[in-house]
Design a protein around this motif. Structure first.
Motif, PDB file in Angstrom:
ATOM      1  N   GLN A  62      -3.133  25.278  10.551  1.00 48.11           N
ATOM      2  CA  GLN A  62      -2.091  26.110  11.530  1.00 48.11           C
ATOM      3  C   GLN A  62      -2.423  26.571  12.051  1.00 48.11           C
ATOM      4  OE1 GLN A  62       1.043  27.666   9.431  1.00 48.11           O
ATOM      5  NE2 GLN A  62       1.892  28.462  11.230  1.00 48.11           N
ATOM      6  N   ARG A  63      -2.195  26.845  14.014  1.00 46.54           N
ATOM      7  CA  ARG A  63      -2.643  27.848  14.940  1.00 46.54           C
ATOM      8  C   ARG A  63      -1.756  29.197  14.751  1.00 46.54           C
ATOM      9  NH1 ARG A  63      -3.720  24.208  20.216  1.00 46.54           N
ATOM     10  NH2 ARG A  63      -4.273  26.525  20.841  1.00 46.54           N
ATOM     11  N   PHE A  64      -2.563  30.134  15.408  1.00 39.58           N
ATOM     12  CA  PHE A  64      -2.446  31.153  16.098  1.00 39.58           C
ATOM     13  C   PHE A  64      -0.696  31.077  17.081  1.00 39.58           C
ATOM     14  CE2 PHE A  64      -5.129  33.638  13.599  1.00 39.58           C
ATOM     15  CZ  PHE A  64      -5.213  34.130  12.465  1.00 39.58           C
ATOM     16  N   PRO A  65       0.391  31.670  17.112  1.00 42.26           N
ATOM     17  CA  PRO A  65       0.951  31.489  17.667  1.00 42.26           C
ATOM     18  C   PRO A  65       0.528  32.482  19.340  1.00 42.26           C
ATOM     19  CG  PRO A  65       1.960  32.818  16.159  1.00 42.26           C
ATOM     20  CD  PRO A  65       0.815  32.126  15.524  1.00 42.26           C
ATOM     21  N   VAL A  66       0.667  32.001  20.494  1.00 45.63           N
ATOM     22  CA  VAL A  66       0.179  32.817  21.496  1.00 45.63           C
ATOM     23  C   VAL A  66       0.620  34.359  21.383  1.00 45.63           C
ATOM     24  CG1 VAL A  66       0.309  32.933  24.245  1.00 45.63           C
ATOM     25  CG2 VAL A  66       0.275  30.831  23.109  1.00 45.63           C
ATOM     26  N   LYS A  67       1.594  34.319  20.533  1.00 49.35           N
ATOM     27  CA  LYS A  67       3.197  35.963  20.718  1.00 49.35           C
ATOM     28  C   LYS A  67       1.794  36.456  20.250  1.00 49.35           C
ATOM     29  CE  LYS A  67       6.400  38.166  21.024  1.00 49.35           C
ATOM     30  NZ  LYS A  67       7.080  38.372  22.587  1.00 49.35           N
ATOM     31  N   TYR A  68       1.060  36.198  19.374  1.00 51.23           N
ATOM     32  CA  TYR A  68       0.497  37.184  18.575  1.00 51.23           C
ATOM     33  C   TYR A  68      -1.194  37.800  19.607  1.00 51.23           C
ATOM     34  CZ  TYR A  68      -4.187  38.956  15.683  1.00 51.23           C
ATOM     35  OH  TYR A  68      -4.624  39.705  15.072  1.00 51.23           O
ATOM     36  N   TYR A  69      -1.385  36.792  20.146  1.00 50.69           N
ATOM     37  CA  TYR A  69      -2.699  37.601  21.493  1.00 50.69           C
ATOM     38  C   TYR A  69      -2.346  38.357  22.271  1.00 50.69           C
ATOM     39  CZ  TYR A  69      -5.238  34.337  19.134  1.00 50.69           C
ATOM     40  OH  TYR A  69      -6.807  33.738  18.026  1.00 50.69           O
ATOM     41  N   LEU A  70      -0.376  38.174  23.419  1.00 48.45           N
ATOM     42  CA  LEU A  70      -0.140  38.549  23.925  1.00 48.45           C
ATOM     43  C   LEU A  70       0.105  39.959  23.477  1.00 48.45           C
ATOM     44  CD1 LEU A  70       1.916  35.950  25.144  1.00 48.45           C
ATOM     45  CD2 LEU A  70       0.568  36.679  26.080  1.00 48.45           C
ATOM     46  N   THR A  71       0.641  39.956  22.464  1.00 49.54           N
ATOM     47  CA  THR A  71       1.106  41.821  21.426  1.00 49.54           C
ATOM     48  C   THR A  71      -0.142  42.310  21.134  1.00 49.54           C
ATOM     49  OG1 THR A  71       2.473  40.665  20.278  1.00 49.54           O
ATOM     50  CG2 THR A  71       2.076  43.324  19.473  1.00 49.54           C
ATOM     51  N   ALA A  72      -1.488  41.832  21.417  1.00 49.65           N
ATOM     52  CA  ALA A  72      -2.590  42.296  21.063  1.00 49.65           C
ATOM     53  C   ALA A  72      -3.053  42.965  22.132  1.00 49.65           C
ATOM     54  CB  ALA A  72      -3.734  41.838  19.863  1.00 49.65           C
TER      55      ALA A  72
END
Length: 126
Positions: A62-72
């Motif tokens: 499963q891929r990480f959602p883009v939301k995770y990277y945007l929050t970081a």
């Protein structure tokens, strides 16, 4: 007395504390290992196999959602902004026009990153 002596003493104390902590933890820490303790830490989520380049028979994870990277990215942007704004605000009167121009350029760069976050939906917490 040398001017660097207090810094060297503090560095020595920090190094001694670090070495002491590692040795003490290995001597008095629990020694009961089980399967769960020996596995990689995955934040409480069962690890899934990731895609391997090769062919159609591979199992994809499963891929990480883009939301995770945007929050970081949002955290990094605003953390760096605060680190630079506090010293500038303290010495604003002593920096003159050059300090003002440099901070204006910095604020412009941060604003571009902020606008990117906003357009990508990184600021909507639904």
């Amino acid at each position: 007395m040398n001017m660097e002596f207090p810094t060297l003493v503090l560095g020595g104390i920090a190094a001694a504390f670090a070495v002491f902590s590692v040795i003490a933890a290995s001597l008095i820490g629990p020694k009961r290992y089980n399967r769960a303790k020996l596995e990689a830490y995955e934040c409480g989520i069962e690890p899934t196999p990731h895609a391997v380049a090769g062919g159609p028979g591979n199992v994809t994870g499963q891929r990480f959602p883009v939301k995770y990277y945007l929050t970081a990215m949002l955290f990094i942007i605003f953390d760096i902004e605060i680190v630079f704004l506090y010293p500038w605000a303290v010495h604003f009167d002593a920096l003159g026009v050059f300090g003002f121009a440099a901070m204006a350029l910095f604020i412009f760069n941060v604003s571009v990153a902020y606008a990117y976050e906003w357009r990508r939906g990184g600021l909507s917490w639904d």
